[in-house]
Design an enzyme around this catalytic site. Structure first.
Site, PDB file in Angstrom:
ATOM      1  N   SER A 136       0.828  -1.204   0.000  1.00  0.00           N
ATOM      2  CA  SER A 136       0.000   0.000   0.000  1.00  0.00           C
ATOM      3  C   SER A 136       0.862   1.254   0.000  1.00  0.00           C
ATOM      4  CB  SER A 136      -0.893   0.007   1.248  1.00  0.00           C
ATOM      5  OG  SER A 136      -1.513   1.263   1.435  1.00  0.00           O
ATOM      6  N   TYR A 161      -2.469  -0.251  10.004  1.00  0.00           N
ATOM      7  CA  TYR A 161      -2.647  -0.837   8.676  1.00  0.00           C
ATOM      8  C   TYR A 161      -1.368  -0.682   7.859  1.00  0.00           C
ATOM      9  CZ  TYR A 161      -4.098  -1.196   3.804  1.00  0.00           C
ATOM     10  OH  TYR A 161      -4.180  -1.529   2.470  1.00  0.00           O
TER      11      TYR A 161
END
Length: 341
Positions: A136, A161
């Site tokens: 990501s 995350y």
């Protein structure tokens, strides 16, 4: 080839499976169909792929087999790898969402850390030719250097995350080094498009504006995102299938690493200001939003911008869908999908 697609009922997983099948590959897809967002959307993605009864533990249609499996279940994952004998693994399953990770941290460790370990172990013991996995752009944190390059340091994530995604990259490098497993990590930059996730900005804004509800504009609109259309993401991703890295191709020290390991940014390389993005949705809907200006949210970054030159060199492809074209397609899908209710 036979390709395992994890998270097949998810947004990118759906498009990946669809593209792989159209390219002539055989796909095995797994998903646990969790309730992070509306399960019916996941089930309808599977129906579009030909899997009409996703409640079964196993379903087969044409060149697709679906298993309802949680990647954190080490026994079932081990059995799956032994049974199906994959050539390539495209690992997209994960607990998504920056803000949700602040409220539910344990879920992220179970799925994104333990689950990824099970993927690596499956690859280790079953002679997988290439593991492609989702990282990501959030790993860059508040990186000030623009555009973001895979050569930039990524040691300061600002959400759990992001930390789990960075840990995936480090775990992949370790397994590449120890067991000679070719791994490629893809740092996705704000993927959007038809069938997109309901917790993402395009969906949230479109839903609110269409239903004459106000929208929350965080950081008072002072944000930029490198929005990337999903079909562009998948095209680049699939071009990497047969381009597994070889020894010495580590992204940060290409002349010294012995691991067959690569990381690429995968984005549009054209940041859009948040207020311009909202304007594009308003234009597509023919409505003006009532805007509530809000402070920044914990874990959010102010800007993302992908340097994709190394990806272009190996795939000969750059994302090309403009934000106007992409949002138009998303809004059209949204109206058609929810007019059925």
């Amino acid at each position: 080839m036979k390709i395992l697609v994890t998270g097949i009922a998810g947004f990118i997983g759906y498009y990946t499976a669809k593209k792989a099948i159209s390219d002539g590959h055989t796909v095995v897809g797994i998903d646990n169909l969790n309730n992070y967002y509306e399960v019916s959307l996941k089930e309808n993605r599977l129906k579009e792929l030909g899997i009409s009864n996703s409640s079964n533990q196993s379903s087969t249609h044409d060149k697709l087999t679906f298993y309802k499996i949680d990647i954190s279940d080490s026994l079932k994952m081990s059995e799956l790898f032994k049974k199906e004998k994959f050539d390539v693994v495209i690992h997209l399953a994960a607990q998504a969402g920056v803000r949700y990770s602040i409220e539910n941290p344990h879920t992220y460790i179970k799925s994104n850390a333990e689950g990824f370990l099970n993927i690596l172990e499956g690859c280790r013991h079953n002679e997988i030719k290439h593991l492609i996995y989702a990282s990501s752009s959030s790993v860059y944190g508040e990186n000030k250097k623009i555009p973001f390059s895979t050569l930039d340091p990524v040691d300061h994530p600002v959400s759990l995350y992001a930390a789990t995604k960075r840990s995936n990259e480090l775990m992949a490098h370790t397994y590449s080094h120890l067991y000679n497993i070719p791994t490629t990590g893809l740092r996705y930059f704000t993927v959007y498009g038809p069938w997109g996730r309901p917790d993402m900005a395009p969906f949230l804004f479109t839903e609110a504006i269409q239903n004459n509800k106000p929208i929350k504009v965080f950081n008072n609109g002072n944000m930029e995102r490198d929005f990337t259309f999903v079909e562009d993401i998948v095209e680049a991703q699939m071009r990497l299938i047969d381009k597994a890295p070889k020894n010495g191709e580590n992204y940060d020290s290409p002349n010294s690493s012995i691991a067959p390991f690569k990381i690429y940014n995968i984005g549009n390389s054209s940041p859009v200001k948040l207020m311009d993005f909202i304007q594009t949705i308003e234009d597509a809907l023919g409505k003006t939003a009532e805007k509530i200006m809000m402070p920044p949210q914990p874990g959010d970054v102010s800007r993302t911008y992908a340097d994709v030159e190394d990806l272009f060199k190996i795939t000969d492809f750059k994302p090309k869908t403009s934000i106007q074209e992409g949002i138009s397609k998303f809004v059209q899908w949204y109206k058609e999908y929810y007019s059925k209710d």
